[in-house]
Design a protein around this motif. Structure first.
Motif, short mmCIF file in Angstrom:
data_model
loop_
_atom_site.label_atom_id
_atom_site.label_comp_id
_atom_site.label_asym_id
_atom_site.label_seq_id
_atom_site.Cartn_x
_atom_site.Cartn_y
_atom_site.Cartn_z
N ALA A 93 -6.77 9.87 7.91
CA ALA A 93 -6.43 9.35 6.53
C ALA A 93 -4.95 8.88 6.62
O ALA A 93 -4.12 9.70 7.32
N VAL A 94 -4.62 7.69 6.06
CA VAL A 94 -3.29 7.20 6.23
C VAL A 94 -2.92 6.72 4.80
O VAL A 94 -3.50 6.36 4.11
N LEU A 95 -1.54 7.25 4.78
CA LEU A 95 -0.86 7.14 3.36
C LEU A 95 -0.38 5.61 3.23
O LEU A 95 0.00 5.12 3.88
N THR A 96 -1.08 5.08 2.01
CA THR A 96 -0.82 3.61 1.78
C THR A 96 0.68 3.46 1.10
O THR A 96 1.13 4.56 0.60
N ALA A 97 1.06 2.29 0.79
CA ALA A 97 2.53 2.43 0.09
C ALA A 97 2.21 2.71 -1.25
O ALA A 97 3.18 3.33 -1.98
N ALA A 98 1.14 2.71 -1.83
CA ALA A 98 0.77 2.88 -3.42
C ALA A 98 0.81 4.52 -3.30
O ALA A 98 1.20 5.05 -4.22
N GLY A 99 0.36 5.14 -2.27
CA GLY A 99 0.28 6.63 -2.10
C GLY A 99 1.74 6.99 -1.95
O GLY A 99 2.06 8.00 -2.81
N ALA A 100 2.64 6.47 -1.22
CA ALA A 100 3.84 6.76 -1.15
C ALA A 100 4.46 6.74 -2.46
O ALA A 100 5.40 7.61 -2.67
N THR A 101 4.44 5.78 -3.13
CA THR A 101 5.10 5.30 -4.38
C THR A 101 4.75 6.29 -5.45
O THR A 101 5.50 6.91 -5.89
N ARG A 102 3.43 7.01 -5.23
CA ARG A 102 2.89 7.95 -6.25
C ARG A 102 3.62 9.36 -6.05
O ARG A 102 4.06 10.09 -6.90
N VAL A 103 3.65 9.53 -4.69
CA VAL A 103 4.18 10.87 -4.37
C VAL A 103 5.60 11.01 -4.91
O VAL A 103 6.13 11.85 -5.36
N ALA A 104 6.26 9.85 -4.23
CA ALA A 104 7.62 9.62 -4.85
C ALA A 104 8.05 9.68 -6.30
O ALA A 104 8.93 10.36 -6.90
#
Length: 162
Positions: free
Chosen positions: A105-116
């Protein structure tokens, strides 16, 4: 079973109090933090937990089996979790080139943005309902104690949460 003098001592056991307080504190903390992740488009704390673990992992990815261990899910449970996160564009699956049976499972840019986006409000809630309620020494001792319990009961979870 009727309450007798003998079994009343059993119900007064301080171990029941300690573990009961842990359950109540956990449930209360999750209830207080729930609005943070739901208000940011995540369906559960499990979504946020998985995204955070991926964010903190090398290469922002984890084997599906490792993510299952770290989130205390079965293999089918982690598959459903990753399916949901993938539908939302927060993670993607990546085949393991060295093992056809495994995938990441790899974090996408959208996932990283959501976490941030979620993290500041989440940490504010953690401060309000957890860390700021304790003295620095109490927090240090609690963290050490929880780490001991976690390492004994869920050793695979230690990989990125420390």
């Amino acid at each position: 079973m009727l309450l007798t003098v003998e079994n009343k001592k059993l119900f007064d056991d301080p171990r029941l109090t300690a573990v009961g307080l842990l359950y109540e504190a956990h449930d209360g903390l999750l209830a207080r933090l729930e609005t943070t992740w739901k208000g940011n488009g995540l369906s559960s704390g499990l979504d946020f937990n998985a995204l955070t673990r991926l964010s903190r992992s090398p290469g922002r990815k984890l084997r599906m089996t490792d993510l299952a261990v770290q989130t205390n899910l079965s293999t089918s449970g982690v598959t459903r979790l990753v399916d949901r996160l993938e539908r939302n564009g927060f993670v993607r699956r990546e085949a393991d080139p060295g093992d056809r049976r495994s995938s990441y499972a790899v974090l996408t840019a959208a996932g990283a943005t959501r976490v941030a986006r979620v993290l500041p409000a989440y940490l504010e809630g953690v401060d309000r309902w957890f860390t700021n309620l304790l003295t620095p020494q109490q927090l240090e001792e609690l963290t050490a104690g929880l780490r001991i319990i976690r390492d004994a009961t869920a050793p695979g979870a230690a990989q990125v949460s420390d």
